[in-house]
Scaffold this motif. Structure first.
Motif, PDB file in Angstrom:
ATOM      1  N   VAL A  98       0.839  -1.194   0.000  1.00 32.67           N
ATOM      2  CA  VAL A  98       0.000   0.000   0.000  1.00 32.67           C
ATOM      3  C   VAL A  98       0.874   1.245   0.000  1.00 32.67           C
ATOM      4  CG1 VAL A  98      -1.844   1.239   1.199  1.00 32.67           C
ATOM      5  CG2 VAL A  98      -1.799  -1.254   1.237  1.00 32.67           C
ATOM      6  N   ALA A  99       1.959   1.191   0.795  1.00 34.53           N
ATOM      7  CA  ALA A  99       2.898   2.321   0.832  1.00 34.53           C
ATOM      8  C   ALA A  99       3.522   2.540  -0.541  1.00 34.53           C
ATOM      9  CB  ALA A  99       3.981   2.072   1.884  1.00 34.53           C
ATOM     10  N   VAL A 100       3.855   1.452  -1.216  1.00 34.51           N
ATOM     11  CA  VAL A 100       4.438   1.564  -2.557  1.00 34.51           C
ATOM     12  C   VAL A 100       3.424   2.173  -3.522  1.00 34.51           C
ATOM     13  CG1 VAL A 100       5.314   0.244  -4.525  1.00 34.51           C
ATOM     14  CG2 VAL A 100       6.055  -0.331  -2.210  1.00 34.51           C
ATOM     15  N   ALA A 101       2.161   1.686  -3.459  1.00 31.60           N
ATOM     16  CA  ALA A 101       1.125   2.218  -4.359  1.00 31.60           C
ATOM     17  C   ALA A 101       0.902   3.706  -4.107  1.00 31.60           C
ATOM     18  CB  ALA A 101      -0.183   1.450  -4.155  1.00 31.60           C
ATOM     19  N   LEU A 102       0.866   4.100  -2.820  1.00 32.70           N
ATOM     20  CA  LEU A 102       0.650   5.508  -2.486  1.00 32.70           C
ATOM     21  C   LEU A 102       1.849   6.349  -2.935  1.00 32.70           C
ATOM     22  CD1 LEU A 102      -1.626   7.049  -1.129  1.00 32.70           C
ATOM     23  CD2 LEU A 102      -0.424   6.850   1.038  1.00 32.70           C
ATOM     24  N   SER A 138      -0.359   6.905   9.464  1.00 33.39           N
ATOM     25  CA  SER A 138       0.372   8.173   9.530  1.00 33.39           C
ATOM     26  C   SER A 138       1.820   7.980   9.075  1.00 33.39           C
ATOM     27  CB  SER A 138       0.348   8.725  10.960  1.00 33.39           C
ATOM     28  OG  SER A 138      -0.980   8.971  11.370  1.00 33.39           O
ATOM     29  N   LEU A 139       2.443   6.900   9.597  1.00 36.22           N
ATOM     30  CA  LEU A 139       3.801   6.606   9.147  1.00 36.22           C
ATOM     31  C   LEU A 139       3.825   6.326   7.650  1.00 36.22           C
ATOM     32  CD1 LEU A 139       5.034   4.254  12.030  1.00 36.22           C
ATOM     33  CD2 LEU A 139       5.976   6.497  11.442  1.00 36.22           C
ATOM     34  N   LEU A 140       2.824   5.563   7.206  1.00 37.28           N
ATOM     35  CA  LEU A 140       2.740   5.208   5.786  1.00 37.28           C
ATOM     36  C   LEU A 140       2.645   6.453   4.916  1.00 37.28           C
ATOM     37  CD1 LEU A 140       0.610   2.392   4.225  1.00 37.28           C
ATOM     38  CD2 LEU A 140       0.293   4.704   3.414  1.00 37.28           C
ATOM     39  N   PHE A 141       1.750   7.367   5.273  1.00 35.20           N
ATOM     40  CA  PHE A 141       1.550   8.553   4.438  1.00 35.20           C
ATOM     41  C   PHE A 141       2.776   9.454   4.469  1.00 35.20           C
ATOM     42  CE2 PHE A 141      -0.190  12.570   2.980  1.00 35.20           C
ATOM     43  CZ  PHE A 141      -1.020  12.147   1.943  1.00 35.20           C
ATOM     44  N   ALA A 142       3.411   9.590   5.643  1.00 34.35           N
ATOM     45  CA  ALA A 142       4.609  10.426   5.735  1.00 34.35           C
ATOM     46  C   ALA A 142       5.731   9.865   4.866  1.00 34.35           C
ATOM     47  CB  ALA A 142       5.063  10.521   7.195  1.00 34.35           C
ATOM     48  N   ILE A 143       5.943   8.539   4.962  1.00 30.92           N
ATOM     49  CA  ILE A 143       6.992   7.910   4.145  1.00 30.92           C
ATOM     50  C   ILE A 143       6.666   8.037   2.664  1.00 30.92           C
ATOM     51  CG2 ILE A 143       8.041   5.687   3.557  1.00 30.92           C
ATOM     52  CD1 ILE A 143       7.636   4.922   6.552  1.00 30.92           C
ATOM     53  N   ALA A 144       5.393   7.766   2.321  1.00 31.15           N
ATOM     54  CA  ALA A 144       4.979   7.853   0.916  1.00 31.15           C
ATOM     55  C   ALA A 144       5.126   9.269   0.392  1.00 31.15           C
ATOM     56  CB  ALA A 144       3.542   7.362   0.774  1.00 31.15           C
ATOM     57  N   ALA A 145       4.805  10.285   1.234  1.00 31.95           N
ATOM     58  CA  ALA A 145       4.903  11.681   0.793  1.00 31.95           C
ATOM     59  C   ALA A 145       6.347  12.065   0.499  1.00 31.95           C
ATOM     60  CB  ALA A 145       4.310  12.601   1.851  1.00 31.95           C
ATOM     61  N   VAL A 146       7.249  11.712   1.434  1.00 28.03           N
ATOM     62  CA  VAL A 146       8.663  12.056   1.236  1.00 28.03           C
ATOM     63  C   VAL A 146       9.236  11.305   0.034  1.00 28.03           C
ATOM     64  CG1 VAL A 146      10.963  11.942   2.256  1.00 28.03           C
ATOM     65  CG2 VAL A 146       9.007  12.623   3.664  1.00 28.03           C
ATOM     66  N   ALA A 147       8.980   9.986   0.012  1.00 30.55           N
ATOM     67  CA  ALA A 147       9.517   9.188  -1.096  1.00 30.55           C
ATOM     68  C   ALA A 147       8.870   9.583  -2.426  1.00 30.55           C
ATOM     69  CB  ALA A 147       9.294   7.696  -0.817  1.00 30.55           C
ATOM     70  N   GLY A 148       7.548   9.785  -2.409  1.00 39.59           N
ATOM     71  CA  GLY A 148       6.830  10.114  -3.635  1.00 39.59           C
ATOM     72  C   GLY A 148       7.274  11.441  -4.222  1.00 39.59           C
ATOM     73  N   PHE A 166       1.020  20.402  -3.977  1.00 36.10           N
ATOM     74  CA  PHE A 166      -0.334  20.440  -3.431  1.00 36.10           C
ATOM     75  C   PHE A 166      -1.242  19.428  -4.123  1.00 36.10           C
ATOM     76  CE2 PHE A 166      -4.678  22.126  -3.733  1.00 36.10           C
ATOM     77  CZ  PHE A 166      -5.008  22.181  -2.388  1.00 36.10           C
ATOM     78  N   VAL A 167      -1.172  19.398  -5.463  1.00 31.48           N
ATOM     79  CA  VAL A 167      -2.046  18.495  -6.224  1.00 31.48           C
ATOM     80  C   VAL A 167      -1.737  17.044  -5.897  1.00 31.48           C
ATOM     81  CG1 VAL A 167      -2.595  17.662  -8.545  1.00 31.48           C
ATOM     82  CG2 VAL A 167      -2.486  20.101  -8.100  1.00 31.48           C
ATOM     83  N   SER A 168      -0.456  16.669  -5.885  1.00 29.29           N
ATOM     84  CA  SER A 168      -0.087  15.268  -5.656  1.00 29.29           C
ATOM     85  C   SER A 168      -0.480  14.801  -4.263  1.00 29.29           C
ATOM     86  CB  SER A 168       1.411  15.071  -5.886  1.00 29.29           C
ATOM     87  OG  SER A 168       2.178  15.925  -5.041  1.00 29.29           O
ATOM     88  N   LEU A 169      -0.202  15.622  -3.225  1.00 30.72           N
ATOM     89  CA  LEU A 169      -0.558  15.220  -1.859  1.00 30.72           C
ATOM     90  C   LEU A 169      -2.073  15.214  -1.664  1.00 30.72           C
ATOM     91  CD1 LEU A 169       2.169  17.042   0.282  1.00 30.72           C
ATOM     92  CD2 LEU A 169       2.117  14.666  -0.491  1.00 30.72           C
ATOM     93  N   THR A 170      -2.760  16.187  -2.245  1.00 27.64           N
ATOM     94  CA  THR A 170      -4.214  16.242  -2.113  1.00 27.64           C
ATOM     95  C   THR A 170      -4.878  15.063  -2.800  1.00 27.64           C
ATOM     96  OG1 THR A 170      -4.137  18.661  -2.019  1.00 27.64           O
ATOM     97  CG2 THR A 170      -6.267  17.645  -2.517  1.00 27.64           C
ATOM     98  N   VAL A 171      -4.425  14.765  -4.013  1.00 25.42           N
ATOM     99  CA  VAL A 171      -4.986  13.619  -4.739  1.00 25.42           C
ATOM    100  C   VAL A 171      -4.737  12.331  -3.962  1.00 25.42           C
ATOM    101  CG1 VAL A 171      -4.682  12.183  -6.795  1.00 25.42           C
ATOM    102  CG2 VAL A 171      -4.906  14.652  -7.022  1.00 25.42           C
ATOM    103  N   ALA A 172      -3.505  12.161  -3.457  1.00 18.40           N
ATOM    104  CA  ALA A 172      -3.190  10.951  -2.689  1.00 18.40           C
ATOM    105  C   ALA A 172      -4.074  10.832  -1.458  1.00 18.40           C
ATOM    106  CB  ALA A 172      -1.712  10.965  -2.286  1.00 18.40           C
ATOM    107  N   LEU A 173      -4.305  11.958  -0.775  1.00 14.52           N
ATOM    108  CA  LEU A 173      -5.135  11.945   0.433  1.00 14.52           C
ATOM    109  C   LEU A 173      -6.590  11.641   0.098  1.00 14.52           C
ATOM    110  CD1 LEU A 173      -4.684  12.403   3.447  1.00 14.52           C
ATOM    111  CD2 LEU A 173      -5.338  14.789   3.126  1.00 14.52           C
TER     112      LEU A 173
END
Length: 816
Positions: A35-39, A312-322, A354-361
């Protein structure tokens, strides 16, 4: 009591790090990492794509605005009114004014019809004006006269000589080397002359009744420009000119914008499907763990805390990596464009982040939330007895409203996007039903044991099979749609300016000179069009109905009725026109271009009345033609049979292509035929080619990214589907099935699904692309026979990759 309180305060801080540590371990050692990879991929793809879209769109807009010398232009047949200028000043817009008119320029030896542009010292607001005199200049100053290069030979003058424009005598300051404004209508072009606004009154050329055009140029923020447009009520003879209204480049930019938006949406849809699939797979693998925690006394609140920390950890890691991967990906995507992109590049700003994080959320909340709600509600008895289904609160489905509401706000009234999404949704259901129908028909045939077992397995659960086929088919279809649209758009743009497109027009050739002029071109092996007689006139009646009489005050008439048109006559249909209706006539007939026929309601058999030099005459509509106005060839609204107009006085027109090594020929033709108007469009053609190259390469890169997202979705779908077969394969083995039989069944099942999905995806892609081309991009529909072979092969290839990578692991538990 106080000791117990102290113990609790000590235990709570210990409990928090323990829960956090457990959440971290669950994130990486559980099944949540896919899921983290997909996000991460969603954030990376959307960031890279939106950043490139922002940059490319800014470049296209900048190029388009450079072609009109400002962000926005107001054109009027009457002097500019003070309220317009005051409104622009109040909005803080930068402004420049221009007056242009056609007149004769006289030197001591020659005379020539020219287009005079009276500009301010601040012109142009965009683009570059290059004037070469004693040095290189970029602005016109009072008292200066600048000539297009051809006028020096046509008027036999040099820098410092005097030229008379109207009542004014002005000194030639030098030549116009580069001008930002370019017209695409060869019939309205004349060699340009630039003077300063302060010298306009001296010429005395602008009088009541003169054919003069007034322009105001504006630069400023887009929202202020929109306010200005909304504040002005257009009158007859007035219009706004922007980068999207400039003929061929306007069409190209608008269609490129539509493609960019559509590609971004399709990538988001495919990335979302990848995320949802991985989320549901995670839920199915963690049911036993959650049931065990419940049996040990864990409450739903505790479970949500445990999951919240993981997410929360997943989204933070995905945001930084993404964002990091997205930045690198966008940089790599720009590499193929480095030769054509401007330097420096336009800033992408904060929008992609903004677009990428908003869409992911927005995607993650329903995608994760609905499946996790089901997971938290899993009964504790699942530890000892697997539960297929259990009561789940349906309120969680309301989470889907988040992306839906966001889409409503984002798309607004964009009918193109809504029709596309609605069409895709409808097509998804149709494809699922078709897939089930094909499977049912295949079951009636005689097959071997492995195929028979595969078909039985596929048809055992119609709902699951239909969903699986629809998902696989739609994934292949979407990636095909992205690539096909890119291919068809580029093919259409190649027609805009093909390699052999004419770049010079010769007008006003007298009948006596016509054959000699064509012979001169042929002797020099110049690729040319046929010669066309040209005469200007107006359409005044359709079936004896006056087209101007019923026009109310303030009503905007069709553009073709507001001016004189260019007429011609021929014995045969031009090779670059297509006959849509009727037949080519040889007497008392007129062939009408399909666009003006549609706008004015002209049909076959109608009688049209025209006026040429105050002489009315009529002709019957015998055919309707499709005309490609962007191909730089001589094109006409009306083409008559020779008997209708042969007696009217006309001049001739021919277009031809001059290569780089034939520059001397242009000057020679200008000297030998001084009365012929030469329109050299080579500069314009070069600029259009540059824009075309930028946009083409950009769309190709974006299409590759979109197709890559589709392939990722297909691979994820196949991998998860095979993972779900693990328990079933164990059961087959227990019942005595050999590994060879099981392997053959798996190959047969997924091979059949791949073939069915590939064929249906080809049919779906052809349908979607045809609809988008016809109603979205307004382009002719083109078939793609190769797609019916490529998509099934691609689908089979992906199945082979996935099965080969997983079949050994799936059969591993059967050893021994």
């Amino acid at each position: 009591m106080s000791e117990l309180s102290e113990a609790n305060q000590v235990a709570r801080p210990r409990k928090q790090p323990l829960l956090l540590k457990w959440s971290w371990r669950e994130l990486w050692h559980g099944q949540l990492w896919p899921v983290a990879v997909a996000l991460t991929l969603i954030i990376a793809c959307v960031f890279a794509l939106s950043a490139l879209v922002v940059r490319v769109e800014k470049i296209m807009v900048d190029q388009g605005r450079t072609m009109i010398a400002a962000d926005l232009v107001f054109r009027s047949a009457n002097p500019l009114e003070p309220p317009l200028l005051e409104q622009a000043k109040a909005l803080g817009l930068t402004m420049s004014q221009q007056t242009r008119f056609g007149t004769m320029a006289f030197s001591e030896q020659e005379m020539q019809l020219v287009s005079v542009k009276s500009v301010g010292s601040d012109f142009p607001l965009r683009g570059e004006l290059v004037l070469k005199g004693a040095g290189v200049r970029h602005r016109v100053q009072p008292g200066e006269l600048w000539l297009a290069e051809r006028l020096f030979s046509l008027l036999a003058v040099k820098r410092g000589d005097l030229i008379t424009i109207g009542d004014a005598e002005l000194t030639v300051a030098g030549k116009i080397t580069q001008e930002p404004e370019l017209s695409f209508n060869p019939f309205s072009q004349m060699p340009a002359v630039l003077i300063h606004n302060s010298d306009l009154a001296k010429t005395g050329a602008v009088q009541p009744g003169s054919r003069v055009q007034f322009r105001a140029y504006f630069n400023g923020p887009d929202d202020k420009l929109r306010q200005l447009q909304q504040a002005v009520e257009l009158q007859p003879g007035q219009r706004w000119i922007s980068e999207t209204t400039q003929g061929r480049t306007g069409d190209m930019i608008e269609r490129a914008r539509q493609y960019l938006s559509l590609t971004l949406i399709l990538v988001i849809l495919m990335a979302t499907a990848t995320l949802v699939l991985t989320c549901w797979h995670y839920t199915s693998t963690r049911i036993e763990a959650v049931a065990m925690m419940k049996s040990l006394g864990a409450s739903k609140r505790w479970l949500w805390q445990w999951l919240a920390r993981q997410l929360s950890l997943l989204f933070a890691i995905a945001a930084v990596a993404g964002l990091s991967i997205g930045w690198l990906l966008e940089f790599l995507l720009r590499l193929p464009l480095s030769d054509v992109l401007p330097d420096p590049l336009p800033e992408s700003g904060f929008t992609p982040v903004f677009v990428s994080l908003t869409v992911a959320l927005l995607v993650a909340i329903p995608g994760l939330g609905i499946s996790l709600l089901r997971l938290v509600d899993a009964p504790a008895i699942s530890v000892i007895q697997q539960q297929v289904d259990w009561p789940v609160k349906r309120q969680g489905n309301a989470l889907v409203l988040l992306p839906v509401v966001a889409a409503l706000i984002w798309f607004g009234s964009n009918k193109f996007m809504w029709l596309t999404l609605a069409g895709l949704a409808a097509l998804l259901g149709i494809l699922a039903l078709l897939g089930l129908l094909v499977v049912a028909l295949l079951r009636r045939g005689k097959w071997g044991a492995a195929i028979k077992l595969a078909l039985s397995r596929i048809s055992r659960s119609p709902l699951a099979t239909g969903a699986q086929l629809a998902a696989l088919t739609s994934s292949l279809m979407l990636l095909a749609v992205i690539w096909l649209l890119r291919t068809d758009l580029l093919a259409d743009w190649q027609q805009t300016l093909p390699a052999d497109a004419p770049n010079v027009f010769a007008l006003n050739i007298s009948p006596e000179q016509q054959q000699a002029y064509l012979d001169e071109l042929d002797r020099n092996q110049v690729v040319r069009s046929e010669g066309y007689p040209v005469i200007r006139g107006r359409l005044i009646e359709i079936n004896q109905q006056d087209l101007l009489a019923g026009t109310s005050q303030g009503e905007e008439r069709d553009e073709s009725l507001r001016r004189e048109l260019n007429f011609t006559w021929r014995d045969t249909l031009p090779v670059h026109n297509t006959l849509l209706e009727g037949e080519w006539s040889d007497s008392r007939g007129v062939s009408v271009e399909s666009g003006i026929a549609g706008r004015l309601g002209i049909r076959l058999g109608d009688e049209l009345t025209f006026n040429v030099s105050s002489q009315p005459f009529s002709a019957m509509v015998t055919s309707i033609r499709l005309v490609e106005w962007r191909n730089m060839r001589p094109n006409f609204y009306f083409i008559f049979t020779p008997d209708v107009m042969a007696e009217l006085p006309a001049t001739w027109l021919v277009s031809y292509r001059i290569d780089a090594d034939q520059n001397a020929l242009i000057n020679q033709l200008g000297r030998d035929y001084p009365t012929v108007t030469l329109l050299d469009l080579r500069t314009m053609a070069t600029r259009i080619q540059a824009i075309l190259q930028q946009v083409s390469l950009s769309l190709s890169v974006l299409a590759v990214l979109g197709v890559s997202s589709g392939l990722l979705l297909v691979l994820t779908l196949l991998r998860l589907s095979l993972s779900q077969r693990e328990q079933e394969i164990k059961l087959y083995r227990t019942l005595g099935a050999s590994r060879k039989r099981i392997s053959a069944t798996v190959w047969g099942e997924y091979g059949l699904m791949a073939l069915i999905a590939g064929v249906m995806a080809a049919a779906g892609a052809e349908s979607v692309v045809a609809a988008l081309l016809k109603w979205g991009f307004e382009l002719p529909v083109i078939g793609h026979p190769w797609l019916w072979v490529m998509l099934p092969l691609l689908s089979l290839g992906l199945v082979v990759i996935i099965i080969r990578s997983m079949i050994k692991r799936l059969l591993m538990p059967l050893k021994g």
